[in-house]
Design an enzyme around this catalytic site. Structure first.
Site, PDB file in Angstrom:
ATOM      1  N   THR A   1       2.766   1.339   1.241  1.00 35.57           N
ATOM      2  CA  THR A   1       1.586   1.748   0.488  1.00 35.57           C
ATOM      3  C   THR A   1       0.302   1.632   1.296  1.00 35.57           C
ATOM      4  O   THR A   1       0.187   0.780   2.185  1.00 35.57           O
ATOM      5  CB  THR A   1       1.452   0.866  -0.776  1.00 35.57           C
ATOM      6  OG1 THR A   1       0.201   1.133  -1.419  1.00 35.57           O
ATOM      7  CG2 THR A   1       1.492  -0.621  -0.434  1.00 35.57           C
TER       8      THR A   1
ATOM      9  N   TYR B   1       0.187  -7.145  -4.514  1.00 32.28           N
ATOM     10  CA  TYR B   1       1.014  -5.937  -4.355  1.00 32.28           C
ATOM     11  C   TYR B   1       0.982  -5.458  -2.906  1.00 32.28           C
ATOM     12  O   TYR B   1       2.018  -5.278  -2.263  1.00 32.28           O
ATOM     13  CB  TYR B   1       0.531  -4.833  -5.296  1.00 32.28           C
ATOM     14  CG  TYR B   1       1.142  -3.489  -4.990  1.00 32.28           C
ATOM     15  CD1 TYR B   1       2.502  -3.269  -5.186  1.00 32.28           C
ATOM     16  CD2 TYR B   1       0.369  -2.449  -4.472  1.00 32.28           C
ATOM     17  CE1 TYR B   1       3.069  -2.041  -4.885  1.00 32.28           C
ATOM     18  CE2 TYR B   1       0.926  -1.219  -4.171  1.00 32.28           C
ATOM     19  CZ  TYR B   1       2.277  -1.018  -4.373  1.00 32.28           C
ATOM     20  OH  TYR B   1       2.854   0.196  -4.058  1.00 32.28           O
TER      21      TYR B   1
END
Length: 331
Positions: free
Chosen positions: A121, A145
């Site tokens: 990501t 995250y």
């Protein structure tokens, strides 16, 4: 045409994973999906694939599938993906993303799987100093995250240095849209992605869209993001697999984006155009940690892979997302 071999797709019943399954099957790969169906849907897995309901950290189930189906590569999508939740429940993210990935990588090494493609990501960059963002930009995640994904990238790098396995970590920017043939799409209830939220509002599932922040350092004051069509993203995974097989001594980390950003208001304007209606917009304060702009420098992926964007049209992305939302409403 004869199969090229079998690829294990973890999280293949989820949004991006299910599109990767379609792309692999369409490219004549066999596919075995590992998914615990906590957030995924069995019906989202194409009938041509085999679904094994298991957690990626279940060594026995994963290794049995790797051996039974003679798996040659892993595409790893399974994990938790809601950024605010990662802040409030960090240990869930380090368990589901980092620890589970470590177990999966160990299983791949134990079973002689030679290639590993990882769903990473742009959150690994945190709030970048320079936009567009290059792969060698500083990695400074601002939430668990992003950190959980970066830790997995580091594990893959170290593992590839010690074992006969190579990898490609693909850092996604904002994934949107749905399979143009209507075979899959974003189905998660309560999703937070802007285009998903906006098309839900367009068909009456929400009463409007919140715009978080109008004072960013951008042309219209709203946050700018690089939106990539999920089918283009899935195609990049198949090309990355071909590269890993062709060059087994090389590993790669590549941005997946179009190199063009759109503001929140530009996205909502696109939804208004495609639907020929006006979605209610609610202006609200910024969310903690939202960068002004997050756009990919995609020169590296264009150099490394034959991949070229085919669906880099904002209205088209919205149109596919809207079509899927309407199908969901009829289910």
């Amino acid at each position: 045409m004869a199969s090229k071999g079998c690829v294990m797709v973890t999280g293949g019943a989820g949004y991006i994973g299910s599109h990767a399954v379609l792309a692999l099957l369409d490219a004549d790969w066999d596919v075995v999906v590992i998914d615990n169906l906590v957030t995924g849907f069995a019906w989202a897995v194409d009938d041509r694939a085999t679904l094994v309901e298991a957690n990626v950290a279940d060594d026995d189930a994963v290794r049995a599938a790797m051996r039974d189906y003679d798996v040659v590569a892993v595409m790893h999508f399974a994990g938790s993906v809601v950024v605010p939740e990662s802040v409030s429940d960090p240990l869930k993210y380090y368990r589901n993303n980092t620890a589970a990935s470590r177990a999966l990588i160990e299983s791949a090494v134990a079973c002689g799987v030679k290639h590993f493609i990882f769903s990473s990501t742009a959150a690994t960059y945190g709030i970048p100093d320079v936009v567009p963002v290059r792969e060698d930009s500083p990695k400074q995640p601002i939430n668990p995250y992003g950190m959980s994904k970066l830790m997995t990238e580091i594990m893959l790098k170290d593992t590839a240095a010690a074992h006969p396995i190579n990898y490609c970590a693909l850092r996604y920017f904002n994934v949107a849209g749905a399979d143009p043939q209507g075979r899959s799409g974003q189905s998660t209830a309560g999703a937070t992605h802007l285009i998903k939220v906006a098309v839900e509002a367009a068909i009456g599932k929400r009463d409007g869209v919140s715009v978080f922040g109008t004072d960013f350092d951008t042309p219209d004051g709203t946050g700018v993001r690089d939106y990539i069509h999920v089918s283009d993203l899935a195609a990049a995974h198949v090309d990355a697999l071909d590269l890993l097989i062709a060059k087994p001594d090389e590993s790669h980390t590549l941005n997946c984006g179009y190199g063009r950003g759109y503001s929140v208001l530009e996205v909502l304007d696109a939804v208004d155009r495609v639907t020929n209606m006006k979605i209610d917009r609610r202006m609200e304060g910024r969310r903690a940690g939202d960068p002004d702009a997050l756009v990919a420098d995609n020169a590296a992926i264009l150099k490394a892979l034959p991949w070229r964007p085919k669906r880099d049209d904002l209205d088209g992305i919205v149109r596919d997302a809207l079509g899927w939302e309407r199908r969901l409403a009829e289910r």
